[in-house]
Scaffold this motif. Structure first.
Motif, PDB file in Angstrom:
ATOM      1  N   GLU A 203       8.311  25.777  -7.753  1.00 48.48           N
ATOM      2  CA  GLU A 203       8.704  24.379  -7.961  1.00 48.48           C
ATOM      3  C   GLU A 203      10.086  24.116  -7.376  1.00 48.48           C
ATOM      4  O   GLU A 203      10.320  23.077  -6.756  1.00 48.48           O
ATOM      5  CB  GLU A 203       8.694  24.042  -9.456  1.00 48.48           C
ATOM      6  N   ARG A 204      10.991  25.059  -7.552  1.00 44.58           N
ATOM      7  CA  ARG A 204      12.353  24.911  -7.023  1.00 44.58           C
ATOM      8  C   ARG A 204      12.325  24.820  -5.492  1.00 44.58           C
ATOM      9  O   ARG A 204      13.042  24.014  -4.904  1.00 44.58           O
ATOM     10  CB  ARG A 204      13.228  26.071  -7.501  1.00 44.58           C
ATOM     11  N   ALA A 205      11.495  25.640  -4.868  1.00 40.96           N
ATOM     12  CA  ALA A 205      11.372  25.592  -3.411  1.00 40.96           C
ATOM     13  C   ALA A 205      10.826  24.228  -2.972  1.00 40.96           C
ATOM     14  O   ALA A 205      11.334  23.624  -2.021  1.00 40.96           O
ATOM     15  CB  ALA A 205      10.467  26.720  -2.916  1.00 40.96           C
ATOM     16  N   ALA A 206       9.820  23.739  -3.677  1.00 45.61           N
ATOM     17  CA  ALA A 206       9.231  22.436  -3.334  1.00 45.61           C
ATOM     18  C   ALA A 206      10.232  21.300  -3.555  1.00 45.61           C
ATOM     19  O   ALA A 206      10.313  20.369  -2.753  1.00 45.61           O
ATOM     20  CB  ALA A 206       7.968  22.193  -4.161  1.00 45.61           C
ATOM     21  N   LEU A 207      10.998  21.376  -4.636  1.00 47.70           N
ATOM     22  CA  LEU A 207      12.001  20.338  -4.905  1.00 47.70           C
ATOM     23  C   LEU A 207      13.121  20.374  -3.863  1.00 47.70           C
ATOM     24  O   LEU A 207      13.581  19.322  -3.401  1.00 47.70           O
ATOM     25  CB  LEU A 207      12.558  20.490  -6.316  1.00 47.70           C
TER      26      LEU A 207
ATOM     27  N   LEU B  55      12.806  21.401  -0.774  1.00 44.61           N
ATOM     28  CA  LEU B  55      12.222  20.843   0.457  1.00 44.61           C
ATOM     29  C   LEU B  55      12.097  19.328   0.352  1.00 44.61           C
ATOM     30  O   LEU B  55      12.364  18.611   1.324  1.00 44.61           O
ATOM     31  CB  LEU B  55      10.862  21.481   0.737  1.00 44.61           C
ATOM     32  N   THR B  56      11.729  18.847  -0.819  1.00 49.13           N
ATOM     33  CA  THR B  56      11.632  17.391  -1.031  1.00 49.13           C
ATOM     34  C   THR B  56      12.969  16.727  -0.751  1.00 49.13           C
ATOM     35  O   THR B  56      13.029  15.698  -0.060  1.00 49.13           O
ATOM     36  CB  THR B  56      11.185  17.092  -2.474  1.00 49.13           C
TER      37      THR B  56
ATOM     38  N   GLU C 227      12.351  30.161   2.490  1.00 48.17           N
ATOM     39  CA  GLU C 227      12.146  30.197   1.039  1.00 48.17           C
ATOM     40  C   GLU C 227      10.854  29.473   0.652  1.00 48.17           C
ATOM     41  O   GLU C 227      10.058  29.973  -0.157  1.00 48.17           O
ATOM     42  CB  GLU C 227      13.336  29.580   0.300  1.00 48.17           C
ATOM     43  N   VAL C 228      10.636  28.321   1.234  1.00 48.67           N
ATOM     44  CA  VAL C 228       9.413  27.565   0.929  1.00 48.67           C
ATOM     45  C   VAL C 228       8.187  28.354   1.372  1.00 48.67           C
ATOM     46  O   VAL C 228       7.201  28.460   0.640  1.00 48.67           O
ATOM     47  CB  VAL C 228       9.450  26.163   1.582  1.00 48.67           C
TER      48      VAL C 228
ATOM     49  N   PHE D 175       2.161  24.355   3.240  1.00 48.56           N
ATOM     50  CA  PHE D 175       3.433  23.807   3.687  1.00 48.56           C
ATOM     51  C   PHE D 175       3.218  22.417   4.291  1.00 48.56           C
ATOM     52  O   PHE D 175       3.936  21.471   3.946  1.00 48.56           O
ATOM     53  CB  PHE D 175       4.102  24.736   4.710  1.00 48.56           C
ATOM     54  N   ILE D 176       2.244  22.290   5.173  1.00 50.07           N
ATOM     55  CA  ILE D 176       1.967  20.985   5.790  1.00 50.07           C
ATOM     56  C   ILE D 176       1.503  19.988   4.732  1.00 50.07           C
ATOM     57  O   ILE D 176       1.914  18.822   4.747  1.00 50.07           O
ATOM     58  CB  ILE D 176       0.939  21.111   6.934  1.00 50.07           C
ATOM     59  N   SER D 177       0.689  20.428   3.781  1.00 50.33           N
ATOM     60  CA  SER D 177       0.265  19.531   2.697  1.00 50.33           C
ATOM     61  C   SER D 177       1.462  19.049   1.889  1.00 50.33           C
ATOM     62  O   SER D 177       1.542  17.870   1.521  1.00 50.33           O
ATOM     63  CB  SER D 177      -0.718  20.250   1.760  1.00 50.33           C
ATOM     64  N   LEU D 178       2.405  19.946   1.638  1.00 50.34           N
ATOM     65  CA  LEU D 178       3.615  19.586   0.899  1.00 50.34           C
ATOM     66  C   LEU D 178       4.459  18.592   1.694  1.00 50.34           C
ATOM     67  O   LEU D 178       4.920  17.579   1.148  1.00 50.34           O
ATOM     68  CB  LEU D 178       4.414  20.846   0.566  1.00 50.34           C
TER      69      LEU D 178
END
Length: 149
Positions: A85-89, A91-92, A110-111, A120-123
């Motif tokens: 979640e931290r990696a996604a946040l 990247l966001t 990291e992501v 990754f592309i979906s994110l």
């Protein structure tokens, strides 16, 4: 506050295109909680009260705790979020503010420790879609409860 227009009425074809993209991205992202965390964080950065309100309600329906929801804005300062979640946040934040520093290689690496290429592309697509929704909502004057009247 006044709603400037109803985007879905002003241009139904454009709105339906966004909705189709939203549904496609939703199907690609297997973790609905992560998907909502991303939406909330981008909306916080963009100052979109309508979207923060909507996605906080959606996250609550998924059983998320009030504590985690209130701490999304300061996710770096709490241990309540997983490494994924931290990696996604992170990247966001980088993609939402892309002109600031781009997406540094260290963040990308990291992501990718948590997400496959496809994920990754979906994110990235999920981040792009919420940023588009934020811009539509803010530009048309949407605010929490604007459709309740």
């Amino acid at each position: 506050m006044n709603l400037r227009m109803h985007a879905h009425k002003a241009n139904p074809a454009a709105y339906q295109t966004m909705m189709k993209l939203e549904e496609t991205i939703k199907q690609m992202n297997g973790d609905p909680i992560l998907f909502e965390l991303v939406k909330i964080r981008a909306s916080q950065i963009n100052g979109c009260a309508f979207c923060v309100d909507m996605h906080t309600k959606d996250l609550r329906k998924l059983g998320e705790s009030e504590e985690r929801m209130s701490l999304i804005v300061v996710w770096r300062e709490t241990p309540l979020f997983t490494e994924k979640e931290r990696a996604a946040l992170a990247l966001t934040e980088a993609v939402t503010q892309i002109s600031k520093d781009g997406v540094p290689q260290e963040l990308y690496d990291e992501v990718r420790n948590h997400f496959s290429e496809t994920e990754f592309i979906s994110l990235i697509m999920a981040i792009n879609v919420i940023n588009s929704w934020n811009r539509i909502a803010i530009s048309t004057g949407m605010f929490p409860g604007c459709y309740d009247k």
